[in-house]
Design a protein around this motif. Structure first.
Motif, PDB file in Angstrom:
ATOM      1  N   CYS A  17     -11.427   6.215  -1.935  1.00 22.05           N
ATOM      2  CA  CYS A  17     -10.338   5.728  -1.073  1.00 22.05           C
ATOM      3  C   CYS A  17     -10.023   6.781  -0.017  1.00 22.05           C
ATOM      4  O   CYS A  17      -9.769   7.939  -0.347  1.00 22.05           O
ATOM      5  N   LEU A  35      -4.808   0.383  -7.233  1.00 20.02           N
ATOM      6  CA  LEU A  35      -3.673   0.417  -8.161  1.00 20.02           C
ATOM      7  C   LEU A  35      -2.455  -0.314  -7.612  1.00 20.02           C
ATOM      8  O   LEU A  35      -1.324  -0.008  -7.975  1.00 20.02           O
ATOM      9  N   PRO A  72     -11.601   1.165  -2.054  1.00 23.34           N
ATOM     10  CA  PRO A  72     -11.072  -0.191  -2.256  1.00 23.34           C
ATOM     11  C   PRO A  72     -11.332  -1.074  -1.038  1.00 23.34           C
ATOM     12  O   PRO A  72     -11.408  -0.574   0.082  1.00 23.34           O
ATOM     13  N   SER A 128      -6.954   8.852  -0.580  1.00 23.33           N
ATOM     14  CA  SER A 128      -6.810   9.524  -1.884  1.00 23.33           C
ATOM     15  C   SER A 128      -6.314  10.965  -1.774  1.00 23.33           C
ATOM     16  O   SER A 128      -5.625  11.454  -2.661  1.00 23.33           O
ATOM     17  N   ALA A 134      -2.801   8.469  -6.653  1.00 24.00           N
ATOM     18  CA  ALA A 134      -4.267   8.567  -6.822  1.00 24.00           C
ATOM     19  C   ALA A 134      -4.643   8.983  -8.241  1.00 24.00           C
ATOM     20  O   ALA A 134      -4.010   9.845  -8.844  1.00 24.00           O
ATOM     21  N   CYS A 148      -2.430  10.518  -1.470  1.00 24.06           N
ATOM     22  CA  CYS A 148      -1.738   9.442  -2.187  1.00 24.06           C
ATOM     23  C   CYS A 148      -1.088   9.959  -3.464  1.00 24.06           C
ATOM     24  O   CYS A 148      -1.734  10.596  -4.288  1.00 24.06           O
ATOM     25  N   CYS A 207      -6.129  -1.348  -2.171  1.00 23.03           N
ATOM     26  CA  CYS A 207      -5.678  -0.303  -3.106  1.00 23.03           C
ATOM     27  C   CYS A 207      -6.032  -0.726  -4.526  1.00 23.03           C
ATOM     28  O   CYS A 207      -5.678  -1.824  -4.955  1.00 23.03           O
ATOM     29  N   HIS A 260       0.843  -1.206   0.000  1.00 22.45           N
ATOM     30  CA  HIS A 260       0.000   0.000   0.000  1.00 22.45           C
ATOM     31  C   HIS A 260       0.880   1.260   0.000  1.00 22.45           C
ATOM     32  O   HIS A 260       1.892   1.310   0.717  1.00 22.45           O
ATOM     33  N   CYS A 287      -9.961   6.567  -7.838  1.00 22.32           N
ATOM     34  CA  CYS A 287      -9.669   6.494  -6.406  1.00 22.32           C
ATOM     35  C   CYS A 287     -10.568   7.443  -5.613  1.00 22.32           C
ATOM     36  O   CYS A 287     -10.834   7.207  -4.433  1.00 22.32           O
TER      37      CYS A 287
HETATM   38 FE1  SF4 Z   1      -3.798   5.524  -3.630  1.00 20.42          FE
HETATM   39 FE2  SF4 Z   1      -4.568   3.010  -3.970  1.00 20.42          FE
HETATM   40 FE3  SF4 Z   1      -6.112   4.708  -2.612  1.00 20.42          FE
HETATM   41 FE4  SF4 Z   1      -5.834   4.964  -5.239  1.00 20.42          FE
HETATM   42  S1  SF4 Z   1      -6.769   3.246  -4.168  1.00 20.42           S
HETATM   43  S2  SF4 Z   1      -5.741   6.604  -3.687  1.00 20.42           S
HETATM   44  S3  SF4 Z   1      -3.716   4.363  -5.519  1.00 20.42           S
HETATM   45  S4  SF4 Z   1      -4.114   3.991  -2.019  1.00 20.42           S
END
Ligand code: SF4
Length: 329
Positions: free
Chosen positions: A288, A319, A306, A291, A297, A294, A317, A250, A301
């Motif tokens: 997320c 991605l 997630p 986000s 992101a 991140c 996550c 992560h 996101c």
């Molecule tokens: Fe970051 Fe993953 Fe959250 Fe997207 S889903 S904001 S890539 S932690």
């Protein structure tokens, strides 16, 4: 060592605190813990890490039923204790203890150390006065203090010694589970190491399961079999300690690890700077929760939250596959 039956099972635990502020017309909740699940086996340690305000201490206190959970289930030795009343919890309190960050807060300053350590025996009606005195002496020796410490007061001791007194009290009734809530965070590094080693020795000797709550990932890695990384009330990553530490999946875990100081000052290390503070658990971001901070992101996101993956090294996550070293099993 992992055994077949978990000592503790936490299933989708939630702790939402109602904020009773007259300024708010509507009901407002702090989503301190928002759906956390894990198993803990006898003699095993799970480390809970994350920044201040991520909900890790609330997990510890809720599973001990110091707070009534909003939702979810808590099983101890296979028994569902979620809805047990305070009276029904009394006998279970022998099995589940907590060691807090500041022993000065948790130890009654007006009582002698002997009276403090003796108290659990008195509450549960165990032993005669003579036996209790004997047990206090044995416990003090076990945690590295002299028996004559029993007649002194907590303020006469250093921070590390006070933490030893807290540990003596916590192990007095031979618990199966101890929540260490930032128990070494306020101590100097050398004292920290001594207290951690004491806890590990006692864990081995007494087969105690530990929930080790801290913001310092390097300490957590040292003591834990499993590490769970928390962000805004949820686990964003959980897996074997070495896997989480050596191959974080992560972006948040990656940033926490990059911030750990290196023993070699010349070693090259790219620190990932997290921008901004952790958002308010009263108003978590849509999509997320990470986000807003991140570096990876992207559009999706900010819309979709997630969920944790189902493999052994779990991550939440969208991605995750973009991170180096991730196979995304
Ligand atoms: Fe970051 Fe993953 Fe959250 Fe997207 S889903 S904001 S890539 S932690």
């Amino acid at each position: 060592m992992t055994q077949a039956t978990p000592l503790l099972q936490i299933k989708d635990l939630k702790q939402h605190f109602l904020v009773s502020n007259k300024l708010f017309q509507d009901k407002k909740y702090v989503y301190a813990v928002d759906g956390v699940s894990f198993d803990l086996y006898p003699g095993q340690t799970i480390g809970l890490v994350g920044e201040s305000g991520c909900g890790k201490s609330t997990v510890g206190r809720t599973l001990l039923k110091l707070y009534e959970p909003t939702a979810g289930r808590i099983f101890f030795e296979g028994r569902d204790i979620t809805n047990l009343k305070a009276k029904e919890m009394i006998s279970l309190r022998k099995e589940m203890q907590i060691i807090l960050q500041d022993p000065l807060e948790s130890l009654n300053q007006r009582h002698t150390v002997g009276d403090i350590i003796k108290e659990p025996f008195q509450i549960h009606g165990i032993g005669t006065p003579k036996e209790r005195d004997q047990w206090v002496s044995e416990l003090l020796v076990k945690v590295g203090l002299r028996p004559d410490a029993a007649s002194r007061f907590p303020h006469e001791f250093s921070g590390g010694q006070r933490q030893r007194i807290g540990i003596a009290r916590a192990i007095a009734l031979k618990p199966k589970l101890i929540v260490c809530d930032e128990s070494v965070s306020a101590l100097d590094v050398s004292v920290q190491a001594q207290i951690v080693n004491l806890l590990l020795d006692l864990q081995k000797e007494m087969n105690i399961a530990l929930i080790f709550i801290a913001h310092d990932l390097s300490v957590v890695r040292h003591v834990s079999d499993v590490i769970a990384v928390m962000y805004l009330g949820k686990f964003v990553e959980i897996g074997k300690a070495e896997d989480v530490y050596n191959t974080p999946k992560h972006p948040y875990t990656e940033a926490l690890i990059s911030a750990i100081p290196q023993p070699d000052p010349w070693a090259k290390k790219d620190r990932i700077i997290l921008n901004g503070d952790i958002p308010s658990p009263m108003n978590p971001p849509k999509g997320c929760a990470f986000s807003t901070r991140c570096r990876l992101a992207e559009k999706g996101c900010f819309e979709h939250s997630p969920t944790l993956s189902c493999d052994e090294h779990k991550v939440a996550c969208h991605l995750v596959q973009l991170l180096p070293g991730n196979n995304n099993e």
